[in-house]
Design a protein around this motif. Structure first.
Motif, mmCIF file in Angstrom:
data_model
loop_
_atom_site.group_PDB
_atom_site.id
_atom_site.type_symbol
_atom_site.label_atom_id
_atom_site.label_comp_id
_atom_site.label_asym_id
_atom_site.label_seq_id
_atom_site.Cartn_x
_atom_site.Cartn_y
_atom_site.Cartn_z
ATOM 1 N N VAL A 186 0.843 -1.209 0.000
ATOM 2 C CA VAL A 186 0.000 0.000 0.000
ATOM 3 C C VAL A 186 0.878 1.259 0.000
ATOM 4 O O VAL A 186 0.508 2.290 -0.557
ATOM 5 C CB VAL A 186 -0.975 0.021 1.206
ATOM 6 N N GLN A 187 2.084 1.149 0.589
ATOM 7 C CA GLN A 187 3.039 2.275 0.548
ATOM 8 C C GLN A 187 3.271 2.713 -0.889
ATOM 9 O O GLN A 187 3.195 3.889 -1.226
ATOM 10 C CB GLN A 187 4.413 1.832 1.086
ATOM 11 N N ILE A 188 3.573 1.732 -1.740
ATOM 12 C CA ILE A 188 3.933 2.044 -3.127
ATOM 13 C C ILE A 188 2.725 2.583 -3.888
ATOM 14 O O ILE A 188 2.806 3.587 -4.584
ATOM 15 C CB ILE A 188 4.482 0.776 -3.843
ATOM 16 N N HIS A 221 -3.956 -10.153 9.851
ATOM 17 C CA HIS A 221 -4.177 -8.729 9.554
ATOM 18 C C HIS A 221 -2.983 -7.887 9.993
ATOM 19 O O HIS A 221 -2.386 -8.159 11.026
ATOM 20 C CB HIS A 221 -5.439 -8.236 10.265
ATOM 21 N N GLN A 222 -2.681 -6.903 9.188
ATOM 22 C CA GLN A 222 -1.592 -5.987 9.521
ATOM 23 C C GLN A 222 -2.079 -4.554 9.410
ATOM 24 O O GLN A 222 -3.107 -4.283 8.793
ATOM 25 C CB GLN A 222 -0.450 -6.129 8.498
ATOM 26 N N THR A 223 -1.284 -3.656 9.970
ATOM 27 C CA THR A 223 -1.481 -2.244 9.674
ATOM 28 C C THR A 223 -0.141 -1.687 9.261
ATOM 29 O O THR A 223 0.859 -1.851 9.957
ATOM 30 C CB THR A 223 -1.979 -1.480 10.901
ATOM 31 N N PHE A 264 13.019 -2.717 2.318
ATOM 32 C CA PHE A 264 12.493 -1.422 1.877
ATOM 33 C C PHE A 264 12.726 -0.299 2.881
ATOM 34 O O PHE A 264 12.221 0.803 2.710
ATOM 35 C CB PHE A 264 10.995 -1.551 1.560
ATOM 36 N N THR A 265 13.453 -0.605 3.968
ATOM 37 C CA THR A 265 13.808 0.452 4.924
ATOM 38 C C THR A 265 15.297 0.367 5.243
ATOM 39 O O THR A 265 15.880 -0.718 5.276
ATOM 40 C CB THR A 265 13.000 0.314 6.241
ATOM 41 N N GLU A 266 15.914 1.514 5.466
ATOM 42 C CA GLU A 266 17.339 1.552 5.826
ATOM 43 C C GLU A 266 17.620 2.829 6.608
ATOM 44 O O GLU A 266 17.430 3.915 6.059
ATOM 45 C CB GLU A 266 18.194 1.489 4.556
ATOM 46 N N MET A 289 6.677 -4.875 16.546
ATOM 47 C CA MET A 289 6.514 -4.477 15.140
ATOM 48 C C MET A 289 7.851 -4.196 14.468
ATOM 49 O O MET A 289 8.873 -4.050 15.130
ATOM 50 C CB MET A 289 5.637 -3.224 15.063
ATOM 51 N N GLY A 290 7.803 -4.128 13.124
ATOM 52 C CA GLY A 290 8.984 -3.759 12.347
ATOM 53 C C GLY A 290 8.839 -2.330 11.841
ATOM 54 O O GLY A 290 7.726 -1.848 11.645
ATOM 55 N N CYS A 291 9.989 -1.664 11.622
ATOM 56 C CA CYS A 291 9.903 -0.285 11.125
ATOM 57 C C CYS A 291 11.254 0.137 10.560
ATOM 58 O O CYS A 291 12.234 -0.621 10.624
ATOM 59 C CB CYS A 291 9.498 0.659 12.234
ATOM 60 N N GLY A 292 11.310 1.322 10.032
ATOM 61 C CA GLY A 292 12.588 1.835 9.528
ATOM 62 C C GLY A 292 12.393 3.097 8.720
ATOM 63 O O GLY A 292 11.263 3.569 8.549
ATOM 64 N N MET A 293 13.524 3.641 8.236
ATOM 65 C CA MET A 293 13.458 4.828 7.388
ATOM 66 C C MET A 293 13.303 4.358 5.939
ATOM 67 O O MET A 293 14.025 3.432 5.513
ATOM 68 C CB MET A 293 14.746 5.660 7.534
ATOM 69 N N PHE A 312 9.524 7.575 7.173
ATOM 70 C CA PHE A 312 9.632 6.301 7.882
ATOM 71 C C PHE A 312 8.398 5.455 7.611
ATOM 72 O O PHE A 312 7.365 5.973 7.165
ATOM 73 C CB PHE A 312 9.850 6.503 9.389
ATOM 74 N N ALA A 313 8.546 4.138 7.851
ATOM 75 C CA ALA A 313 7.438 3.204 7.635
ATOM 76 C C ALA A 313 7.436 2.199 8.773
ATOM 77 O O ALA A 313 8.453 2.011 9.445
ATOM 78 C CB ALA A 313 7.602 2.485 6.305
ATOM 79 N N PHE A 314 6.286 1.610 8.989
ATOM 80 C CA PHE A 314 6.210 0.556 10.014
ATOM 81 C C PHE A 314 5.099 -0.422 9.672
ATOM 82 O O PHE A 314 4.179 -0.094 8.911
ATOM 83 C CB PHE A 314 5.981 1.154 11.413
ATOM 84 N N GLY A 315 5.220 -1.618 10.206
ATOM 85 C CA GLY A 315 4.208 -2.645 9.967
ATOM 86 C C GLY A 315 3.927 -3.400 11.262
ATOM 87 O O GLY A 315 4.863 -3.776 11.974
ATOM 88 N N LEU A 316 2.636 -3.584 11.543
ATOM 89 C CA LEU A 316 2.239 -4.112 12.850
ATOM 90 C C LEU A 316 1.139 -5.150 12.659
ATOM 91 O O LEU A 316 0.218 -4.944 11.859
ATOM 92 C CB LEU A 316 1.718 -2.908 13.641
HETATM 93 N N1 DAH Z 1 6.120 -5.897 5.914
HETATM 94 C C1 DAH Z 1 6.766 -6.361 7.101
HETATM 95 C C2 DAH Z 1 6.277 -7.765 7.429
HETATM 96 O O1 DAH Z 1 5.281 -8.172 6.919
HETATM 97 C C3 DAH Z 1 6.492 -5.472 8.265
HETATM 98 C C4 DAH Z 1 7.177 -4.140 8.129
HETATM 99 C C5 DAH Z 1 8.447 -3.996 8.591
HETATM 100 C C6 DAH Z 1 6.564 -3.088 7.488
HETATM 101 C C7 DAH Z 1 9.131 -2.795 8.469
HETATM 102 C C8 DAH Z 1 7.225 -1.863 7.351
HETATM 103 C C9 DAH Z 1 8.530 -1.733 7.844
HETATM 104 O O2 DAH Z 1 6.697 -0.797 6.771
HETATM 105 O O3 DAH Z 1 9.154 -0.543 7.731
HETATM 106 O O4 DAH Z 1 6.892 -8.450 8.188
#
Ligand code: DAH
Length: 349
Positions: A186-188, A221-223, A264-266, A289-293, A312-316
């Motif tokens: 969805v980011q892209i 499910h994720q966000t 996709f994050t660094e 959760m995961g995240c990054g720049m 930045f982005a994150f996934g939960l």
């Molecule tokens: N897409 C990753 C997963 O399914 C979760 C995630 C990690 C999303 C880091 C992100 C991110 O946007 O920055 O495990």
């Protein structure tokens, strides 16, 4: 004899006033109009009259009959009206409140999703959505995930047969379709549609080829979250996630970022949390959760200059949050539709 007729009319009127059931009505009819009824018997008296007397008696008889039949008709209508009323059952008061135990409730995963979304809305994030059937390109390539990356492995991903077409997806030549393995695509899709600055939150369903056990499900499910602007740093990322996790798990929560890797994050991080109010999990570091720049390669792909823009982005995981919040240790409870489980959350938010 005409006096007799008047007496019969009066008798009919009196009896029918007291009639309240169909059986009483039939009984009254037999008494007056039946073969041995009073009016039928009186009518037979015509035989004893002279020719001259007969017309007057006939007229009086007809009038008496009409009146009596009129009484029966009115009485019949009132009995039918009463039966109709009785068929409606007991009187009900529509203004009374309904019985609370019969009310349905929202699913615990819906509650968590709504709560997550409302926390991010407060700081200006809007909801973005995309389809659950995704192209391999959006799900992996565009997120800097090369062909040989294990996440693409057939064992991890549900691929559609080659050349499948889907109404809501433009198919490029030879493009493979998958059930999205994460909401990161969805980011892209958002970055192609909207120009920064932008803040989005993208809740949705994801799929992986997993055998179902206590902690895994092929459907979950994720966000996703994405924040792109000028001069965004890891400090902003940490501040936003701290705010979010404290809103969700309480003020006493501590967080830490652990170095990790996502294509996709660094840099990339795993977020751990520790809180004193989480039952069995209290005061233990828990990965959440995961995240990054956002990786500069991802920004370039959507025609943004990484020198000008950063983010930045994150996934939960929604199930993960619900399990920690409510002390649930088996993910399968969410999908079994067992009322004994679900009814515990009907009022939870
Ligand atoms: N897409 C990753 C997963 O399914 C979760 C995630 C990690 C999303 C880091 C992100 C991110 O946007 O920055 O495990």
């Amino acid at each position: 004899m005409e006096n007799d007729l008047q007496a019969i009319v009066a008798q009919a009127e009196t009896i029918l006033k007291t009639v309240s059931s169909r059986a009483d009505w039939e009984q009254a009819k037999a008494t007056i109009l039946g073969p041995n009824g009073s009016l039928t018997q009186a009518a037979k008296g015509i035989g004893q009259l002279t020719k001259e007397e007969r017309p007057a008696f006939g007229q009086a008889l007809n009038q008496a009959k009409k009146k009596v039949e009129g009484f029966f008709k009115t009485s019949n209508e009132s009995i039918e009206a009463q039966a109709d009323l009785a068929s409606l059952g007991e009187k009900a008061d529509p203004s009374l409140p309904s019985v609370p135990s019969h009310l349905g409730g929202t699913h615990p995963l819906t509650n968590v999703r709504r709560r997550v979304v409302s926390i991010f809305r407060k700081i200006g994030f809007t909801v973005a959505e995309a389809t659950e059937v995704e192209t391999e390109w959006f799900c992996f390539d565009a997120l800097n995930t090369p062909d040989d990356h294990p996440a693409r492995d057939e064992q991890d991903t549900l691929f559609f047969p080659p050349n499948s077409t889907w109404a809501n997806i433009t198919q490029k030549a030879k493009e493979a379709h998958v059930l999205r393995t994460h909401t990161s695509s969805v980011q892209i899709r958002t970055l192609f549609k909207e120009k920064p600055p932008l803040r989005i939150i993208a809740p949705g369903r994801c799929f992986r080829r997993d055998t179902v056990d206590a902690t895994h499900s092929a459907n979950f499910h994720q966000t996703e979250g994405l924040y792109v602007d000028k001069n965004v740093t890891v400090k902003d990322l940490k501040a936003v996630l701290d705010y979010f996790l404290k809103e969700l798990f309480g003020d006493k929560l501590e967080t830490r970022l652990r170095p990790s890797f996502f294509p996709f994050t660094e840099p990339s991080f795993e977020v751990d949390l520790k809180a004193p109010n989480l039952g069995k999990l209290s005061n233990k570091w828990i990965e959440i959760m995961g995240c990054g720049m956002v990786d500069p390669e991802v920004l370039k792909l959507v025609n943004l200059d990484p020198e000008e823009w950063s983010g930045f982005a994150f996934g939960l995981g929604i199930e993960r949050v619900a399990m920690i919040l409510h002390g649930i240790d088996d993910i399968r409870h969410f999908y079994q539709n067992d009322q004994r489980f679900l009814s515990q959350f009907s009022n939870a938010t």
